[in-house]
Enzyme design. Structure first.
Site, PDB file in Angstrom:
ATOM      1  CB  SER A   1     -33.252 -41.260  65.469  1.00 15.63           C
ATOM      2  OG  SER A   1     -32.164 -40.899  64.659  1.00 15.63           O
TER       3      SER A   1
ATOM      4  CB  ALA B   1     -32.717 -42.337  56.326  1.00 15.23           C
ATOM      5  CB  THR B   2     -31.274 -40.508  61.447  1.00 17.97           C
ATOM      6  OG1 THR B   2     -30.060 -40.772  60.760  1.00 17.97           O
ATOM      7  CG2 THR B   2     -31.636 -41.684  62.264  1.00 17.97           C
ATOM      8  CB  THR B   3     -31.617 -35.640  61.987  1.00 17.74           C
ATOM      9  OG1 THR B   3     -31.454 -36.414  63.148  1.00 17.74           O
ATOM     10  CG2 THR B   3     -32.280 -34.324  62.346  1.00 17.74           C
TER      11      THR B   3
ATOM     12  N   GLY C   1     -27.736 -41.952  65.693  1.00 21.90           N
ATOM     13  CA  GLY C   1     -28.191 -42.287  64.345  1.00 21.90           C
ATOM     14  C   GLY C   1     -27.980 -41.178  63.332  1.00 21.90           C
TER      15      GLY C   1
END
Lengths: 276, 228
Positions: A191, A55-57, A230
């Site tokens: 990310s 999972a990212t931002t 991402g």
């Protein structure tokens, strides 16, 4: 209801209870976590990185009434998209929310465990934990996850709580070793975290009104998605938008999809006019 | 080594039961009563901080009478049991029936194997949602478990309170205010004294609430409900 429930177990922590009696139920257990032995990253990291959805931002911004906490919806597995609708922002209790970045499975498990942890404490003790106490407890849980982090199963939370005693919203970030740091204005992790932070640095003001704070959070997510593979931006075809919650004295309030869509419609129209 | 003298099992159980009953009767009573929107729990408890009634899970509450340290331990064990089950499976899999069974097993084992039985009587209450009926389980010091309908009383002069309630209770669902007034009058009659709102501990399992159904009523809430 036999021994483990009674015993001479004194702690009011559900996490401690699981650690002592049911370690198999802890996030990501059954790997090296149960032995407590860290595996050197070069041995396992590559394999783990590529097969587990990430999972990212996610980000949090303080404003006049508290904190707005938001996250994109994309999970990736290597160069593939694993999920377009994953939810990364969780309501933990009436006064706190958390957002996660890292390996999706253990992240979601940790959010669920943290929810149970706070409710468990409140029921046993008769009073909820303080905002600071919750943030510290989450740090201990991240620290316990360190052996897994070496295997590539990183769990990185961002905590937003409303401190009822101080009457203000608070943001806490963490490091892999369980270090806990309070942020005074805003923070983003994942990310695309750096891209989101850049946007917020430019446009953040103290004591913003609610619509401004929400606008800033969603713009930062949009810019992060612009630069980071991402992170997912608004998906206009499927109607999938980032999610956000307000953490205020009134409790945790989900920001409605319509409100978020309206912000993005405006933002996209403005960007489009620049291209013309 | 001196020989232990013989005591017949009947005698031993009887002595233990008498001992436990005496301890429980010393305390004050607690009533659980169904009302229109759920279950009402009312305790004669002068302390504002030492609770006899508590939340266990979304739809489940616990009440204990007798020795505080003992039912407090049982309460904590119940919360651990419920939270573990809810974490392991899902929130809807936590039921009062399984919890009451667990309590019954533990109390039964302690009663037959330990020298000193627990001087407690407990209630496990679950509010029914989506048309399900409410469940009220009364569990005694020896592990016997009774599935009660409409209302249940534990602690103090429980039988006296029960007989007062039996005559007055209506079979129709009552409003919250009326149910509370009935509980308070029954407690007052058997205690032979007026009970001010400050001397009551009152909590609800309200099926109309979202998520966690348990809610404590403040002294102001109780005063307002009783004056209506």
């Amino acid at each position: 209801m036999k021994s483990p429930y009674f015993s001479d177990f004194e702690s009011s922590s559900f996490f401690d209870f699981l650690t002592e009696h049911r370690p198999g139920l802890l996030p990501g257990a059954g790997k090296t976590a149960s032995t407590g032995r860290a595996v050197p990253p070069e041995q396992t990291a590559q394999g783990a990185h590529l097969t587990v959805p990430h999972a990212t931002t996610v980000l949090a911004v303080k404003y006049r009434d508290g904190v707005v906490i938001a996250g994109d919806r994309r999970a990736t597995e290597g160069f593939q998209i694993a999920d377009r609708r994953i939810e990364k922002v969780f309501k933990i209790d009436d006064w706190s929310a958390m957002a996660i970045a890292g390996a999706a499975g253990p992240c979601i498990e940790m959010a669920k465990l943290f929810q149970t942890e706070l409710e468990h404490y409140e029921k046993l003790e008769g009073v909820p934990l303080s905002c600071e106490g919750k943030a510290n407890k989450l740090g201990q849980m991240v620290k316990a996850n360190l052996p897994l982090a070496f295997q590539g199963l990183i769990v990185m939370p961002l905590f937003a709580g409303y401190d009822v005693k101080r009457s203000e919203g608070r943001i806490f970030k963490y490091d892999l070793a369980g270090g806990r740091y309070e942020e005074s204005d805003y923070h983003a992790i994942g990310s695309g975290g750096k891209d989101a932070r850049n946007t917020m640095r430019e446009h953040f003001r103290k004591n913003m009104a609610e619509p401004d704070a929400l606008g800033l959070a969603l713009t930062a997510l949009y810019n992060a998605a612009d630069d980071d593979v991402g992170t997912g931006g608004p998906d206009l075809v499927r109607g999938i938008y980032p999610t956000a919650k307000f953490v205020t004295a009134q409790g945790i309030v989900d920001v409605s999809d319509e409100k978020i869509r309206a912000v993005y419609d405006e933002l996209i129209a403005a960007r489009r006019s620049k291209e013309a | 080594m001196p020989l232990p003298y013989y005591v017949s099992p009947e005698q031993m159980m009887q002595d233990k039961a008498e001992y436990a009953k005496k301890g429980i009767a010393k305390g004050r009573s607690i009533i659980a009563m169904e009302y229109a929107d759920g279950v009402l729990l009312t305790a004669d408890n002068p302390s504002a901080s030492l609770h006899k009634i508590s939340e266990v899970y979304d739809n489940i509450a616990f009440a204990g009478a007798g020795k505080y340290s003992e039912f407090e331990n049982l309460r904590k064990a119940g919360i651990r049991h419920a939270d573990l089950k809810g974490f392991m499976y899902s929130r809807e899999d936590v039921t009062a029936r399984s919890l009451a069974n667990g309590y019954s097993q533990s109390l039964g084992t302690i009663f037959s194997q330990e020298i000193k039985p627990l001087e407690v009587e407990i209630l496990v209450v679950q509010v029914g949602v989506n048309g399900q009926p409410n469940e009220i389980y009364r569990i005694s010091f020896d592990g016997s478990i009774i599935d009660e309908k409409n209302f249940a009383v534990i602690g103090g002069r429980a039988e006296a309170v029960q007989s007062v309630l039996k005559d007055k209770i209506s079979t129709e669902p009552t409003a919250l205010g009326a149910a509370l007034a009935l509980c308070v009058s029954a407690l007052e009659q058997t205690a032979n004294q007026k009970l001010p709102p400050e001397g009551l501990e009152v909590a609800l399992l309200d099926r109309n609430r979202l998520g966690r159904k348990f809610r404590r009523l403040s002294v102001a809430d109780v005063r307002r409900l009783l004056s209506d």
